[in-house]
Design an enzyme around this catalytic site. Structure first.
Site, short mmCIF file in Angstrom:
data_model
loop_
_atom_site.label_atom_id
_atom_site.label_comp_id
_atom_site.label_asym_id
_atom_site.label_seq_id
_atom_site.Cartn_x
_atom_site.Cartn_y
_atom_site.Cartn_z
N HIS A 196 47.21 41.53 38.71
CA HIS A 196 46.13 41.79 37.77
C HIS A 196 44.84 41.15 38.26
O HIS A 196 44.70 39.93 38.30
CB HIS A 196 46.51 41.20 36.39
CG HIS A 196 45.53 41.50 35.32
ND1 HIS A 196 44.81 40.51 34.68
CD2 HIS A 196 45.17 42.66 34.74
CE1 HIS A 196 44.05 41.06 33.75
NE2 HIS A 196 44.25 42.37 33.77
N HIS A 218 35.38 42.96 36.43
CA HIS A 218 36.10 43.23 35.19
C HIS A 218 35.23 43.91 34.15
O HIS A 218 35.71 44.70 33.34
CB HIS A 218 36.67 41.93 34.62
CG HIS A 218 37.43 42.12 33.35
ND1 HIS A 218 38.48 43.02 33.24
CD2 HIS A 218 37.30 41.56 32.13
CE1 HIS A 218 38.97 42.98 32.01
NE2 HIS A 218 38.27 42.12 31.32
#
Length: 403
Positions: free
Chosen positions: A54, A96
């Site tokens: 991730h 992100h």
């Protein structure tokens, strides 16, 4: 839709999963005599679940950097996950969020001080510095930082912000070096926001994948999004596996999923006044709908195993049970699993879930601050894949249960 697109994407998915599962081996483990393996994996294809780093190995190194992705690969991750946003001149970079002040050192650069502004992202005002106000050359002057204060800070300022092309090149290089094919699991971040800026993500993503030879049968790519419309658009353009992400705003005291803007529904639904929420996409009717354009669904893990708090004083809020001064997952107990994985599999959808983190604050009391205990619960439920900030822990837990 392209001719035979459904058949093609089914074939691609099968090849994709098979290639990774063969590449991972049988996962035999030295996890100890108490590690009773399942007779068979309960995944959609009966094989072991996939592990995705991730944002790389973001528990150890600043997220979305080539160093973080490299570490995830070294730790055994099957896929690396770049979140994609666009620069002013249309390049796709890994961050992100479009707002980059928390993940880069841009705030320390006086030459960029005048770029600070407020933009509306998914209906909410956000103040900061935005990738779309910087050219790629300017982005390359920045360095990544660790946004979570409780994680290592000594690597701040060391690593550049990578482009999608650089990430693809890394995956190819590491595939050659390791002898196992490393997959790429890109997320199109806030596609409506980018489209409104005149910087749509989808075609640029597909063009980069095509240039790298990653669009045909056997390409090790899965594309994900929290919105629906851009996945439906991508379905017309590619047979690569697509995944519908499903968000939430948190959990209530009793463990029920909380929904509140902007985490209550796909933002394109909000703009269209579509009443459906994220939770609605996980009903039987919703899963049937998702299966018309996606190959998998990726809900927040609390839709699968939620947690409930303790309210000893009757104020309606969860208590700080362990007395560490904060209320987090360590103060809550895990509830019985839902039937979401089984129902999604019945619709032909694989299920990947997120995010697994090793810090005690993210682990329910039942797991005894042991990450492997949480992974085991999800693996035994038949989850098809996990997103982890600590891919080494996910890989070891999978091996411990491996046949």
């Amino acid at each position: 839709m392209k001719t035979n697109c459904v058949e093609a994407r089914t074939a691609v998915l099968g090849v994709l999963l098979l290639a990774f599962l063969v590449g991972c081996g049988n996962g035999t483990s030295s996890g100890g005599p108490d590690a009773t393996p399942p007779e068979v994996w309960k995944t959609l294809n009966g094989k072991e679940p996939l592990v995705t780093g991730h944002r790389g190995a973001s528990g150890y190194l600043p997220e979305h950097t080539l160093a973080s992705y490299t570490l995830a690969i070294e730790q055994g991750a099957d896929f690396i996950e770049p979140d994609l946003v666009a620069t002013k001149d249309g390049h796709l970079i890994a961050r992100h969020e479009p707002e980059i002040s928390t993940t880069t050192d841009v705030g320390s650069k006086p030459e960029f001080a005048d770029r600070k502004t407020t933009k509306t992202v998914d209906g909410a005002p956000v103040e900061g510095f935005f990738a779309s106000d910087f050219t790629l050359a300017e982005i390359k002057q920045l360095r990544a930082v660790q946004p979570r204060s409780y994680r290592p800070q000594e690597h701040n300022g060391k690593y550049e912000i990578p482009t999608l092309e650089e990430i693809i090149a890394l995956a190819k290089q590491k595939s050659e070096e390791t002898g196992r094919v490393i997959g790429i699991y890109p997320e199109t971040k806030h596609p409506t926001y980018h489209a409104d800026l005149g910087l749509p993500l989808e075609d640029k993503l597909l063009a980069a994948l095509e240039q790298a030879g990653l669009t045909g049968e056997g390409a090790k790519v899965i594309i994900q999004s929290f919105e629906v419309g851009n996945l439906q658009y991508l379905r017309q353009k590619t047979s690569l596996p697509l995944v519908q992400l499903v968000d939430a705003d948190g959990v209530a005291l009793d463990g029920k999923i909380k929904l509140a803007p902007p985490h209550d529904k796909p933002y394109d639904f909000a703009k269209q006044n579509d009443p459906r929420t994220f939770a609605d996409l996980l009903t039987d009717e919703g899963l049937t709908f998702v299966a018309t354009y996606a190959d998998g669904v990726s809900p927040w893990k609390r839709y699968i195993v939620s947690v409930e708090g303790v309210d000893a004083n009757g104020d309606g809020e969860a208590d700080d049970v362990n007395g560490d001064g904060t209320v987090d997952d360590a103060d809550r107990k895990a509830l019985a699993p839902t039937d979401l994985v089984t129902r999604a599999h019945a619709k032909g959808l694989f299920v990947h879930t997120w995010t697994f983190r090793s810090e005690g604050m993210f682990l329910a009391e039942d797991y005894g601050a042991t990450p492997a205990a949480e992974y085991e619960v999800f693996y035994r439920l038949g989850i098809d894949g996990v997103f982890s900030d600590f891919p080494d822990e996910a890989v070891k837990a999978r091996a411990r249960l491996g046949l």
